[in-house]
Design an enzyme around this catalytic site. Structure first.
Site, PDB file in Angstrom:
ATOM      1  CE  LYS A   1      -1.605 -14.572  -9.190  1.00 20.88           C
ATOM      2  NZ  LYS A   1      -1.808 -13.691  -8.474  1.00 20.88           N
ATOM      3  CG  ASN A   2      -4.387 -11.646 -10.986  1.00 20.02           C
ATOM      4  OD1 ASN A   2      -3.977 -12.653  -9.911  1.00 20.02           O
ATOM      5  ND2 ASN A   2      -4.190 -11.820 -12.155  1.00 20.02           N
TER       6      ASN A   2
ATOM      7  NE  ARG B   1      -2.087  -4.747  -3.287  1.00 19.13           N
ATOM      8  CZ  ARG B   1      -3.425  -4.635  -3.845  1.00 19.13           C
ATOM      9  NH1 ARG B   1      -3.570  -5.395  -5.220  1.00 19.13           N
ATOM     10  NH2 ARG B   1      -4.358  -3.354  -3.755  1.00 19.13           N
TER      11      ARG B   1
ATOM     12  CB  CYS C   1       3.513  -5.472  -3.731  1.00 22.08           C
ATOM     13  SG  CYS C   1       2.850  -4.867  -4.954  1.00 22.08           S
TER      14      CYS C   1
ATOM     15  NE  ARG D   1      -0.912  -3.420  -6.602  1.00 21.99           N
ATOM     16  CZ  ARG D   1      -1.448  -4.737  -6.538  1.00 21.99           C
ATOM     17  NH1 ARG D   1       0.171  -5.619  -6.658  1.00 21.99           N
ATOM     18  NH2 ARG D   1      -2.054  -5.663  -7.488  1.00 21.99           N
ATOM     19  N   PRO D   2      -3.137   1.668  -3.957  1.00 23.86           N
ATOM     20  CG  PRO D   2      -3.633   3.312  -5.225  1.00 23.86           C
ATOM     21  CD  PRO D   2      -2.208   2.060  -4.773  1.00 23.86           C
ATOM     22  CB  ILE D   3      -8.150   0.079  -1.193  1.00 22.71           C
ATOM     23  CG1 ILE D   3      -8.028   0.172   0.013  1.00 22.71           C
ATOM     24  CG2 ILE D   3      -7.252  -1.344  -1.665  1.00 22.71           C
ATOM     25  CD1 ILE D   3      -8.222  -0.519   0.908  1.00 22.71           C
ATOM     26  CG  ASP D   4      -7.626   6.233  -4.018  1.00 24.18           C
ATOM     27  OD1 ASP D   4      -7.170   5.093  -4.432  1.00 24.18           O
ATOM     28  OD2 ASP D   4      -8.750   6.786  -5.123  1.00 24.18           O
ATOM     29  CG  LEU D   5     -10.062   4.038  -7.809  1.00 19.64           C
ATOM     30  CD1 LEU D   5      -9.400   3.747  -8.637  1.00 19.64           C
ATOM     31  CD2 LEU D   5     -10.739   5.522  -8.038  1.00 19.64           C
TER      32      LEU D   5
ATOM     33  CB  ILE E   1      -1.361  -0.141 -15.566  1.00 18.98           C
ATOM     34  CG1 ILE E   1      -1.661  -0.600 -16.623  1.00 18.98           C
ATOM     35  CG2 ILE E   1      -2.191  -0.940 -13.958  1.00 18.98           C
ATOM     36  CD1 ILE E   1      -2.787   0.594 -17.065  1.00 18.98           C
TER      37      ILE E   1
END
Ligand code: EPZ
Length: 452
Positions: A22-23, A93, A117, A122-126, A350
């Protein structure tokens, strides 16, 4: 809502095939946005998240043929839309992985900020750091990320993608995909090394990209003008494989797993074998081999027997970015170690809040002591079936595993979480001897249904 009714105490024996990952599939599907040519993906698992991604890509102008026997055909025919709406991204997400491809190909993208979640923020700064390094202008508006490429084309750049918890898997996928069509060279330092990133790079290169170093912390991309369509087979799902290994071990059973990506599971095999689980790969003639990966066998598609017929030894596990122990198997190993002889320790580096399964396992008699990102697991002789509640994809798997080993009946409520990452888990486990039934929780006595 659906629930599982599990009668525990049955040894699992038989043969199961590991499905496509899936991933890996989700970023590969998003890569259809990088070209107007047809993309054929094989061994796509029939999961809720995949169906959500097909719906999201459909809204972004991708036609698709309904997946038939795991084959999904996508083609971005209408490139006029570039808005990934909240109501899809919030349920999955991973929808964030359309951001890079949209921006690189269409020069702009509007993607809803994925919410948090059950396993944590679940940040997305990177992700955004990487796209800005490619020349994008990025701003937030009404919960959406709005990204634009100057003169509709990104420019190669250098970016350090490391964060407080290591690198970012989908962030690396986003930046690498965008860089594939940028003008000039991109260097991604502290890239994620996960096998799913390697699978994406392999496919992008087959589409005409020029990507080196995928699987290592430094990825170098020479941008190209266009990418062509391709026919690509998704790598096997290492997390599903690890989950099935735990199912064999926790029931003192013996499973023959086909299409198993052993090469991507060395940290997991190391811990399982330290705990006393036997693993034996089959050679090309189907005979058990003393080699971890027999000669002439694809290390990502091994047939391996996983068995345990004794009480397990306690082990220490710390989750790390790949090639370290994967956070997505932390909950499943915790379930297994609740029955080990002695005290095990699991530290989650993580997603430090990824412990919603702890309270539920304790309801089944597990002795778990959490101190921040660490849980001490004091082994018990038996678990006892109980009604428990799934909260996220891997925690659900953990509760199913515990139910397989527990004495009596376990009701796992809200298995829609499980369906996001495991196809018909109840049928697959039943085919190797488990007693698992999917029921509508309306059929259950009220006291067995998880309270809202
Ligand atoms: C992928 O999520 C997987 N999902 C997750 O699997 C997996 O747990 C995770 O990688 C880690 O291996 C898919 O591939 C669809 P990250 P991703 O960005 O890419 C922090 C499952 O069960 N971070 O690698 O979203 C983040 O908070 C799912 O199948 C930032 O700080 O995860 C986390 O602590 C769950 N800033 C760590 O990095 C960012 O911009 C790793 O996250 C991005 C992430």
């Amino acid at each position: 809502m659906d629930a599982f009714v599990i009668e525990g105490g049955r040894r699992l024996e038989g043969r199961l095939r590991v499905n496509g990952a899936k991933n890996a599939a989700l970023p590969l599907m998003a890569a259809a946005l990088l070209t107007d040519q047809p993309l054929t993906l094989r061994d796509i698992p029939p999961l809720a998240d995949i169906r959500n991604m097909v719906a999201l890509l459909g809204e972004l102008g991708c036609s698709h043929e309904a997946p038939e026997d795991g084959v999904l055909r996508l083609q971005a025919r209408d490139e006029s839309k570039s808005h990934a709406r909240y109501d899809i991204v919030r349920t999955m997400r991973a929808g964030i992985c359309v951001l890079g491809p949209l921006l690189a190909r269409r020069g702009e993208a509007r993607v809803s900020l994925p919410g948090g979640c059950a396993i944590g923020d679940r940040p997305i700064d990177l992700h955004l750091r990487g796209l800005v390094a490619l020349g994008a202008t990025v701003f937030l508006k009404g919960g959406d990320i709005i990204a634009k490429a100057p003169r509709r084309r990104l420019k190669g750049g250098r970016v350090f993608l490391g964060g407080a918890f290591g690198s970012t898997v989908l962030g690396t996928a986003n930046v690498m995909s965008a860089a594939a069509l940028a003008d000039g060279q991109t260097i991604i330092e502290s890239a994620a090394c996960e096998p799913e990133v390697v699978d994406l790079a392999t496919m992008l290169n087959a589409m005409g990209a020029n990507i080196r170093g995928a699987g290592s912390p430094r990825i170098i991309v020479e941008g190209v003008r266009d990418l062509r369509g391709i026919d690509h087979t998704v790598i096997p799902d290492r997390i599903e494989a690890g989950t099935l290994m735990c199912a064999a071990a926790i029931t003192n059973g013996s499973l023959l797993l086909e299409n198993c990506p052993l090469d991507a599971l060395m940290a997991v095999s190391d811990r399982l074998e330290a705990a006393g689980v036997q693993m034996k790969a089959l050679d090309r003639n189907g005979n058990p081999s003393s080699d971890p990966i027999p000669a002439g066998v694809d290390p990502m598609r091994v047939t391996v027997r996983v068995a345990s017929e004794r009480v397990l030894r306690p082990v220490e596990i710390t989750t790390q970015p790949h090639p370290g122990f994967p956070t997505d198997l932390q909950a499943q190993l915790m379930a297994l170690l609740t029955l080990a002889e002695g005290n095990s320790v699991i530290t989650e580096k993580i997603f430090p809040e990824r412990f919603l399964h702890v309270a539920e396992l304790s309801r089944m008699g597990a002795r778990l002591f959490r101190q921040g990102p660490t849980v001490i697991i004091s082994g018990v002789r038996r678990l006892v079936g109980a009604p428990v509640m799934a909260s996220d994809l891997r925690a659900s798997a953990s509760l199913v595993l515990a139910g397989l080993a527990a004495e009596g009946t376990t009701i796992v409520n809200r298995v829609y979480h499980l369906d996001r990452g495991y196809h018909k888990m109840e049928d697959r486990l039943a085919s190797v001897g488990a007693s698992v039934k999917r029921v509508d929780d309306k059929e259950l006595a009220p006291q067995l249904v998880a309270a809202e």
